[in-house]
Design an enzyme around this catalytic site. Sequence first.
Site, mmCIF file in Angstrom:
data_model
loop_
_atom_site.group_PDB
_atom_site.id
_atom_site.type_symbol
_atom_site.label_atom_id
_atom_site.label_comp_id
_atom_site.label_asym_id
_atom_site.label_seq_id
_atom_site.Cartn_x
_atom_site.Cartn_y
_atom_site.Cartn_z
ATOM 1 C CE LYS A 170 -13.702 -2.511 0.268
ATOM 2 N NZ LYS A 170 -13.483 -2.144 1.662
ATOM 3 C CE LYS B 26 -6.136 -7.263 -1.659
ATOM 4 N NZ LYS B 26 -6.447 -7.011 -0.309
ATOM 5 C CE LYS C 15 -4.530 -1.132 1.798
ATOM 6 N NZ LYS C 15 -5.582 -0.730 2.736
HETATM 7 P P1 AMP Z 1 -11.421 -4.830 3.131
HETATM 8 O O1 AMP Z 1 -12.412 -4.398 2.125
HETATM 9 O O2 AMP Z 1 -10.009 -4.737 2.667
HETATM 10 O O3 AMP Z 1 -11.658 -4.238 4.477
HETATM 11 O O4 AMP Z 1 -11.675 -6.386 3.301
HETATM 12 C C1 AMP Z 1 -12.786 -6.894 4.020
HETATM 13 C C2 AMP Z 1 -12.710 -8.404 4.059
HETATM 14 O O5 AMP Z 1 -12.807 -8.941 2.743
HETATM 15 C C3 AMP Z 1 -11.390 -8.921 4.647
HETATM 16 O O6 AMP Z 1 -11.676 -10.051 5.456
HETATM 17 C C4 AMP Z 1 -10.606 -9.320 3.437
HETATM 18 O O7 AMP Z 1 -9.673 -10.356 3.715
HETATM 19 C C5 AMP Z 1 -11.694 -9.808 2.501
HETATM 20 N N1 AMP Z 1 -11.288 -9.649 1.097
HETATM 21 C C6 AMP Z 1 -10.987 -8.487 0.461
HETATM 22 N N2 AMP Z 1 -10.633 -8.712 -0.821
HETATM 23 C C7 AMP Z 1 -10.714 -10.067 -1.002
HETATM 24 C C8 AMP Z 1 -10.485 -10.935 -2.120
HETATM 25 N N3 AMP Z 1 -10.128 -10.452 -3.316
HETATM 26 N N4 AMP Z 1 -10.657 -12.259 -1.935
HETATM 27 C C9 AMP Z 1 -11.050 -12.758 -0.728
HETATM 28 N N5 AMP Z 1 -11.288 -11.996 0.350
HETATM 29 C C10 AMP Z 1 -11.130 -10.671 0.237
#
Ligand code: AMP
Length: 334
Positions: free
Chosen positions: A201, A198, A114
Amino acid sequence: MNEKKIVFSGVQPTGNLHLGNYLGALKNFVSLQKEMKCIYCVVDLHAITTFQKPSELENNVLETVATFLATGINPSKSIIFNQSAVSGHAELAWILNCVSRIGWLNRMTQFKDKAGSDKEKASVGLYIYPNLMAADILLYKASHVPVGADQKQHLELSRDIAQKFNNDFNCKDFFPLPEPLIPKNVSRVMSLRDGTKKMSKSEESDYSRINLKDSAEEIDKKIKKAKSDSEPIPESLKSLEKKHEAFNLISIYSELSKKSISKVLNEMSGKEYSFLKSKLSELLISEIIPVGKEIKRLLADRSHLKQVLQKGAQKANIIAEENLKNIREKVGLI
Ligand code: AMP
Ligand code: TRP
């Protein structure tokens, strides 16, 4: 319900929740409600480790709550709240900043990704973010943390911090060592444009992800355009694994259809990817469209969403204050 087991997880309110969040985290959040006491947090203090426009942050917090509710998290069973409404998170994070080690943080790969090439310009908050994450979990003495695979390293750090606190302050077993709950098949949903990254967003191209608010036409178009492979679908998992984009599409299909990957390969080997894609689109549309509709319906009543957060914060605060009292005592703070 096992009252001793406490589940905690957080999602950053940074907009555009997508299929990766849904399969990697949210679906698990929903099913865990049946077995354990669950606490689900919109982690706004994490989001501001990179600059968020204040006017957008509020919308994104409400949209994240709407998404929690739309996927099936039930506020009368689980606690839903936003992190900044319970000041104990920031207080415990400070204490844990003093337990955690610089060497441990220096190993965090998410910070490296990041912060990019100019680490000197990253916020201090982004650097110590994993300590705040440990505080989120330990504030409730959570035993289980459902997350996607990208959070595994942060969870390991949380365990190290918990253990060091228990050792430093001579209170064996005071903090439980939180267990990650990472889905087996879809722990990392990959970008539809590049199977080595991955789904996220923040990736620029919207074609890289299926957003939970996408229309049926958008889902169909994105899947049609998704990278796959020029050769037909292979027979064996071994040859599929080398083809990242194709593997990703088949893994998503396997998860949504509740069929194992080898069963899917049995059914589809020799066929073109367009065959898989049309089946995948259908499944995605039937699973995602109702969620998106519900998110939009819930967003029309912002005061209801704010009320859900407020009630949740009151409940979370009671647990947090009780635990903080003991934590302050252990540290010797009067
Ligand atoms: P975040 O939006 O980064 O706060 O992620 C929220 C949750 O979604 C966390 O548990 C992440 O590990 C999961 N997550 C985010 N992106 C992915 C992805 N591409 N594949 C699987 N899990 C994800
Ligand atoms: N760091 C997590 C992410 O980016 C979000 C998060 C913050 C979290 N605090 C947490 C996840 C506590 C699980 C438990 O996705």
